[in-house]
Design a protein around this motif. Structure first.
Motif, PDB file in Angstrom:
ATOM      1  N   GLY A 185       0.756  -1.240   0.000  1.00 32.21           N
ATOM      2  CA  GLY A 185       0.000   0.000   0.000  1.00 32.21           C
ATOM      3  C   GLY A 185       0.785   1.286   0.000  1.00 32.21           C
ATOM      4  O   GLY A 185       0.192   2.368   0.014  1.00 32.21           O
ATOM      5  N   HIS A 187       3.462   4.070  -1.738  1.00 27.94           N
ATOM      6  CA  HIS A 187       3.696   4.605  -3.084  1.00 27.94           C
ATOM      7  C   HIS A 187       4.954   4.006  -3.691  1.00 27.94           C
ATOM      8  O   HIS A 187       5.971   3.813  -3.014  1.00 27.94           O
ATOM      9  CB  HIS A 187       3.814   6.129  -3.010  1.00 27.94           C
ATOM     10  CG  HIS A 187       3.617   6.813  -4.312  1.00 27.94           C
ATOM     11  ND1 HIS A 187       4.584   6.837  -5.297  1.00 27.94           N
ATOM     12  CD2 HIS A 187       2.559   7.519  -4.809  1.00 27.94           C
ATOM     13  CE1 HIS A 187       4.136   7.527  -6.336  1.00 27.94           C
ATOM     14  NE2 HIS A 187       2.904   7.951  -6.070  1.00 27.94           N
ATOM     15  N   TYR A 198       1.096   6.843  -0.543  1.00 29.40           N
ATOM     16  CA  TYR A 198       0.310   5.621  -0.665  1.00 29.40           C
ATOM     17  C   TYR A 198       0.041   5.257  -2.126  1.00 29.40           C
ATOM     18  O   TYR A 198       0.029   6.104  -3.014  1.00 29.40           O
ATOM     19  CB  TYR A 198      -1.011   5.769   0.077  1.00 29.40           C
ATOM     20  CG  TYR A 198      -0.809   6.159   1.528  1.00 29.40           C
ATOM     21  CD1 TYR A 198      -0.175   5.286   2.416  1.00 29.40           C
ATOM     22  CD2 TYR A 198      -1.227   7.406   2.002  1.00 29.40           C
ATOM     23  CE1 TYR A 198       0.030   5.637   3.736  1.00 29.40           C
ATOM     24  CE2 TYR A 198      -1.027   7.766   3.320  1.00 29.40           C
ATOM     25  CZ  TYR A 198      -0.395   6.878   4.191  1.00 29.40           C
ATOM     26  OH  TYR A 198      -0.187   7.240   5.492  1.00 29.40           O
ATOM     27  N   THR A 199      -0.227   3.964  -2.331  1.00 23.44           N
ATOM     28  CA  THR A 199      -0.438   3.436  -3.672  1.00 23.44           C
ATOM     29  C   THR A 199      -1.568   4.155  -4.403  1.00 23.44           C
ATOM     30  O   THR A 199      -1.462   4.412  -5.606  1.00 23.44           O
ATOM     31  CB  THR A 199      -0.751   1.930  -3.601  1.00 23.44           C
ATOM     32  OG1 THR A 199       0.321   1.263  -2.918  1.00 23.44           O
ATOM     33  CG2 THR A 199      -0.894   1.326  -4.983  1.00 23.44           C
ATOM     34  N   TYR A 200      -2.634   4.478  -3.687  1.00 20.92           N
ATOM     35  CA  TYR A 200      -3.798   5.087  -4.359  1.00 20.92           C
ATOM     36  C   TYR A 200      -3.474   6.451  -4.954  1.00 20.92           C
ATOM     37  O   TYR A 200      -4.222   6.962  -5.792  1.00 20.92           O
ATOM     38  CB  TYR A 200      -4.996   5.183  -3.405  1.00 20.92           C
ATOM     39  CG  TYR A 200      -4.860   6.221  -2.311  1.00 20.92           C
ATOM     40  CD1 TYR A 200      -5.147   7.572  -2.559  1.00 20.92           C
ATOM     41  CD2 TYR A 200      -4.468   5.860  -1.022  1.00 20.92           C
ATOM     42  CE1 TYR A 200      -5.030   8.523  -1.558  1.00 20.92           C
ATOM     43  CE2 TYR A 200      -4.361   6.800  -0.027  1.00 20.92           C
ATOM     44  CZ  TYR A 200      -4.642   8.136  -0.296  1.00 20.92           C
ATOM     45  OH  TYR A 200      -4.520   9.080   0.696  1.00 20.92           O
ATOM     46  N   GLN A 201      -2.366   7.050  -4.556  1.00 25.23           N
ATOM     47  CA  GLN A 201      -1.964   8.355  -5.098  1.00 25.23           C
ATOM     48  C   GLN A 201      -1.187   8.224  -6.413  1.00 25.23           C
ATOM     49  O   GLN A 201      -0.918   9.237  -7.055  1.00 25.23           O
ATOM     50  CB  GLN A 201      -1.088   9.095  -4.084  1.00 25.23           C
ATOM     51  CG  GLN A 201      -1.776   9.410  -2.769  1.00 25.23           C
ATOM     52  CD  GLN A 201      -0.791   9.936  -1.738  1.00 25.23           C
ATOM     53  OE1 GLN A 201       0.209   9.280  -1.411  1.00 25.23           O
ATOM     54  NE2 GLN A 201      -1.037  11.143  -1.248  1.00 25.23           N
ATOM     55  N   GLU A 202      -0.828   7.020  -6.793  1.00 20.86           N
ATOM     56  CA  GLU A 202       0.023   6.848  -7.962  1.00 20.86           C
ATOM     57  C   GLU A 202      -0.664   7.288  -9.247  1.00 20.86           C
ATOM     58  O   GLU A 202      -1.852   7.020  -9.460  1.00 20.86           O
ATOM     59  CB  GLU A 202       0.472   5.391  -8.080  1.00 20.86           C
ATOM     60  CG  GLU A 202       1.435   4.954  -7.002  1.00 20.86           C
ATOM     61  CD  GLU A 202       1.829   3.503  -7.097  1.00 20.86           C
ATOM     62  OE1 GLU A 202       2.419   2.989  -6.131  1.00 20.86           O
ATOM     63  OE2 GLU A 202       1.545   2.874  -8.136  1.00 20.86           O
ATOM     64  N   GLU A 209       1.552  -2.699 -12.004  1.00 23.96           N
ATOM     65  CA  GLU A 209       0.263  -3.111 -11.460  1.00 23.96           C
ATOM     66  C   GLU A 209       0.476  -4.041 -10.259  1.00 23.96           C
ATOM     67  O   GLU A 209       1.414  -4.804 -10.219  1.00 23.96           O
ATOM     68  CB  GLU A 209      -0.581  -3.813 -12.532  1.00 23.96           C
ATOM     69  CG  GLU A 209      -1.047  -2.891 -13.643  1.00 23.96           C
ATOM     70  CD  GLU A 209      -2.014  -3.602 -14.603  1.00 23.96           C
ATOM     71  OE1 GLU A 209      -2.419  -4.728 -14.276  1.00 23.96           O
ATOM     72  OE2 GLU A 209      -2.328  -3.006 -15.632  1.00 23.96           O
TER      73      GLU A 209
END
Length: 210
Positions: A185, A187, A198-202, A209
């Motif tokens: 999780g 980045h 965090y990963t969701y900001q990538e 992937e």
């Protein structure tokens, strides 16, 4: 892309911190799992993967300690939101390792491996920064076991998790692959000045992937 800021980014006498960070006095101990026991007779530093000559390169602890010693004055930004400014890191420059064990021309990333199979991936352009250093000392004193003795990687322009404690080697890679925290999780790049936590900001292209 290379570093976006560095330790010299200051406004007057006030330190300039990345967004969301706070100034830390002292050096907190943060890590996942137990502190490994150092066994000098079993310890080696390895460079492997896509090396220019196709061979694995290894140094014993004595041999690694005899490599050219460099110092870097740089900040440390932890993703837990503290920043420690202006520390002097001493050890072996990442560029020294690259010179002694060159990567193949097609290498784009490295995986830095540490004790217990811990890993962190870096773009080659980040690893080759003149401030990236395999630190054995801080402010002239050997690292303590809790802070990564005998060797930790310091990459000042990225969050500190990108520089693992208790490093044992470097793998040259021709494609990106996520490391331990990047699979959990965090980045894939980890630039504190862009607050890449965090990963969701990538953004597209910033990581493979999951």
């Amino acid at each position: 892309m290379g570093p976006s800021k560095n330790a010299e980014s200051r406004k007057g006498d006030l330190p300039q911190l990345p967004p969301g960070q706070r100034l830390q006095r002292g050096w907190p101990v943060t890590h996942y799992g137990p502190v490994p026991r150092f066994r000098p007779d079993r310890w080696e530093f390895r460079v492997f993967g896509s090396t220019a000559d196709g061979d694995k390169h290894c140094w014993t602890h004595d041999e690694f300690s005899a490599l050219p010693y460099s110092t870097v004055v740089a900040d440390l930004h932890c993703v837990t939101k503290y920043s420690m400014l202006g520390a002097e890191w001493g050890g072996v420059s990442a560029r020294t390792i690259l010179e002694l064990a060159p990567p193949a021309p097609e290498v784009t990333h490295v995986m830095v491996w540490a004790e217990y199979g811990f890993s962190s991936n870096l773009r080659l352009s980040d690893f080759t920064s003149e401030q990236s250093i395999f630190a054995t000392h801080k402010d002239g004193e050997p690292l303590t076991a809790e802070h990564g003795f005998p060797v930790r990687l310091v990459v000042p322009h990225l969050y500190a998790w990108k520089g693992p404690k208790w490093v044992r080697g470097v793998e040259y890679m021709t494609a990106d692959r996520r490391g331990f925290w990047e699979e959990r999780g965090y980045h894939n790049v980890g630039d504190p000045w862009r607050e890449q936590r965090y990963t969701y900001q990538e953004q597209p292209g910033e990581g493979p992937e999951i």
